[in-house]
Design a protein around this motif. Structure first.
Motif, mmCIF file in Angstrom:
data_model
loop_
_atom_site.group_PDB
_atom_site.id
_atom_site.type_symbol
_atom_site.label_atom_id
_atom_site.label_comp_id
_atom_site.label_asym_id
_atom_site.label_seq_id
_atom_site.Cartn_x
_atom_site.Cartn_y
_atom_site.Cartn_z
ATOM 1 N N THR A 118 -45.214 56.198 -4.871
ATOM 2 C CA THR A 118 -44.633 56.845 -5.607
ATOM 3 C C THR A 118 -44.232 55.761 -6.958
ATOM 4 O O THR A 118 -43.271 56.820 -7.903
ATOM 5 N N TYR A 120 -45.125 53.658 -11.005
ATOM 6 C CA TYR A 120 -45.134 53.531 -11.679
ATOM 7 C C TYR A 120 -45.877 51.445 -12.300
ATOM 8 O O TYR A 120 -46.841 51.951 -13.248
ATOM 9 N N ASP A 131 -49.492 58.086 -5.600
ATOM 10 C CA ASP A 131 -48.176 59.491 -6.234
ATOM 11 C C ASP A 131 -48.881 60.238 -5.157
ATOM 12 O O ASP A 131 -50.048 60.711 -4.831
ATOM 13 N N ARG A 133 -47.959 64.968 -5.907
ATOM 14 C CA ARG A 133 -47.523 65.914 -6.610
ATOM 15 C C ARG A 133 -46.776 67.030 -5.471
ATOM 16 O O ARG A 133 -46.606 68.122 -5.738
ATOM 17 N N GLU A 164 -39.917 62.056 -9.919
ATOM 18 C CA GLU A 164 -40.557 62.494 -8.652
ATOM 19 C C GLU A 164 -39.259 63.664 -8.140
ATOM 20 O O GLU A 164 -39.670 64.554 -7.276
ATOM 21 N N TRP A 281 -52.870 59.782 -8.773
ATOM 22 C CA TRP A 281 -51.965 61.486 -8.068
ATOM 23 C C TRP A 281 -52.106 62.477 -8.452
ATOM 24 O O TRP A 281 -52.830 63.641 -9.145
ATOM 25 N N ASP A 342 -48.691 65.208 -18.267
ATOM 26 C CA ASP A 342 -48.565 64.443 -16.652
ATOM 27 C C ASP A 342 -47.477 63.112 -17.293
ATOM 28 O O ASP A 342 -46.922 62.478 -16.868
ATOM 29 N N ALA A 346 -43.827 62.529 -15.550
ATOM 30 C CA ALA A 346 -43.529 61.223 -14.536
ATOM 31 C C ALA A 346 -42.566 60.453 -15.376
ATOM 32 O O ALA A 346 -41.906 59.726 -14.212
#
Length: 361
Positions: A118, A120, A131, A133, A164, A281, A342, A346
């Motif tokens: 989760t 970056y 991660d 969706r 998230e 993802w 995205d 994000a």
């Protein structure tokens, strides 16, 4: 817990694994850091099912080890370091707050592969991120909540105000509102991933405000247990795992995180020598986000609509963030037919129009 019996001769946990002699070179050691206990019935439980799936897939070619209930921060860095020193070939760190500790340790152990859930940051070539969706599943739960609420008040328990979680809140509300334009959303922040007492308090506070449909982005079954006290007046949803013990109500559906294929694939890549840095993802199309059984408590027409929504998302025909959608202040975010990028998702740090209250700092 009861699943430990499946491990046979595999390490039952890091307490044993750290003191064990080095494994033969043809055995790959996969290690897991968990923010909660493996018996939480939710997030950590589901990640541990993925670890067990790895062991089942590869048998004696793989050793697994794990540490439960590791706080985010300095404690996590110590545990991850100890794992690297113990001979782990790949380490999965399964909570957002492990992001910096994971990268800090990865810098010191370039031959170890690190997978952070989760997050970056991939500051080093031996760090990947993964991660799910989750917002795709929240759309389905929101539709059911919007259709089934009798008070027109639905609730959402947030853990921490990170993108998230905000994605999930927005998706849940948008699809509840599409199903029922009169719906109102109450958001309660628990500021924890796993604390059954706090989660129960959050659910109780919402129920006392008239909320009769509760979703949660925290890890325990406590919100469902609180809903169960209402003798059918309040529905809820399984979070991260099926939480089937609460079927057919208050748990009327669930969002299940299926990490098994990803964990098997990434351990296989280490074994093959083909592991490369990536950012994954995945969601419903890949089978990583799954909606659990919709029970008979849900009316047939609502169940059919939810199943149609699942199929549409899975087939790629529909994206839960498709315009027109405005931001909370009324400004246009997505025009008619426009799909969110995205990159925006994000970094999502805003509520959509119709949600009241502020996102805490």
């Amino acid at each position: 817990m009861i699943r430990r019996t499946l491990l046979a001769t595999a390490a039952a946990g890091l307490t044993l694994a750290f003191g064990a002699p080095a494994m033969a070179q043809d055995v790959t050691k996969a290690c897991f850091v968990y923010v909660g206990p493996i018996g939480d019935g939710g997030w950590t439980y589901q990640h541990h099912q993925g670890a067990l799936a790895v062991k089942e897939e590869f048998g004696d070619a793989v050793e697994i080890a794990w540490q439960e209930s590791v706080p985010e921060g300095a404690d996590a860095e110590r545990v991850i370091t100890q794992m690297a020193l113990s001979g782990c070939n790949i380490i999965f760190t399964t909570s957002f707050g492990y992001m910096d500790p994971t990268n800090n340790v990865a810098a010191k152990f370039p031959d170890v592969k690190f997978e952070h859930a989760t997050g970056y940051k991939r500051d080093h070539p031996n760090v990947s991120t993964y991660d799910a969706r989750f917002y795709e599943g929240r759309a389905v739960l929101g539709h059911i909540a919007g259709k089934m609420t009798k008070t027109n008040k639905i609730g959402y328990i947030g853990s921490f105000p990170i993108p998230e979680v905000i994605q999930g809140i927005n998706s849940y509300f948008l699809h509840a509102q599409k199903a029922n334009p009169d719906v109102e959303l109450v958001v309660t922040w628990a500021y924890t991933w796993f604390d059954p007492a706090k989660e129960a308090d959050a659910a109780r506070a919402m129920i006392d405000q008239g909320v009769d449909a509760i979703a949660a982005h925290t890890d325990s079954t406590a919100p469902l247990a609180e809903a169960a006290k209402e003798d059918g007046a309040v529905i809820g949803f399984g979070q991260a795992s099926d939480m089937a013990a609460f079927k057919p109500a208050p748990r009327v559906a669930s969002i299940i995180d299926n990490w098994n294929p990803y964990y098997i694939k990434r351990v296989q890549a280490v074994m093959d020598g083909t592991w490369e840095q990536q950012a994954s993802w995945a969601g419903m199309p890949e089978g990583e986000v799954v909606i659990g059984e919709i029970t008979e408590t849900v009316p047939d027409d609502v169940k059919a609509e939810a199943e149609a929504l699942i199929a549409s998302i899975t087939d790629g025909d529909y994206h839960p963030f498709t315009g027109p959608i405005n931001k909370q202040d009324g400004s246009v975010w997505l025009a008619e037919g426009e799909v969110a990028e995205d990159g925006t998702l994000a970094g999502m740090d805003f509520y959509v129009e119709g949600i009241t209250g502020d996102i805490p700092n």
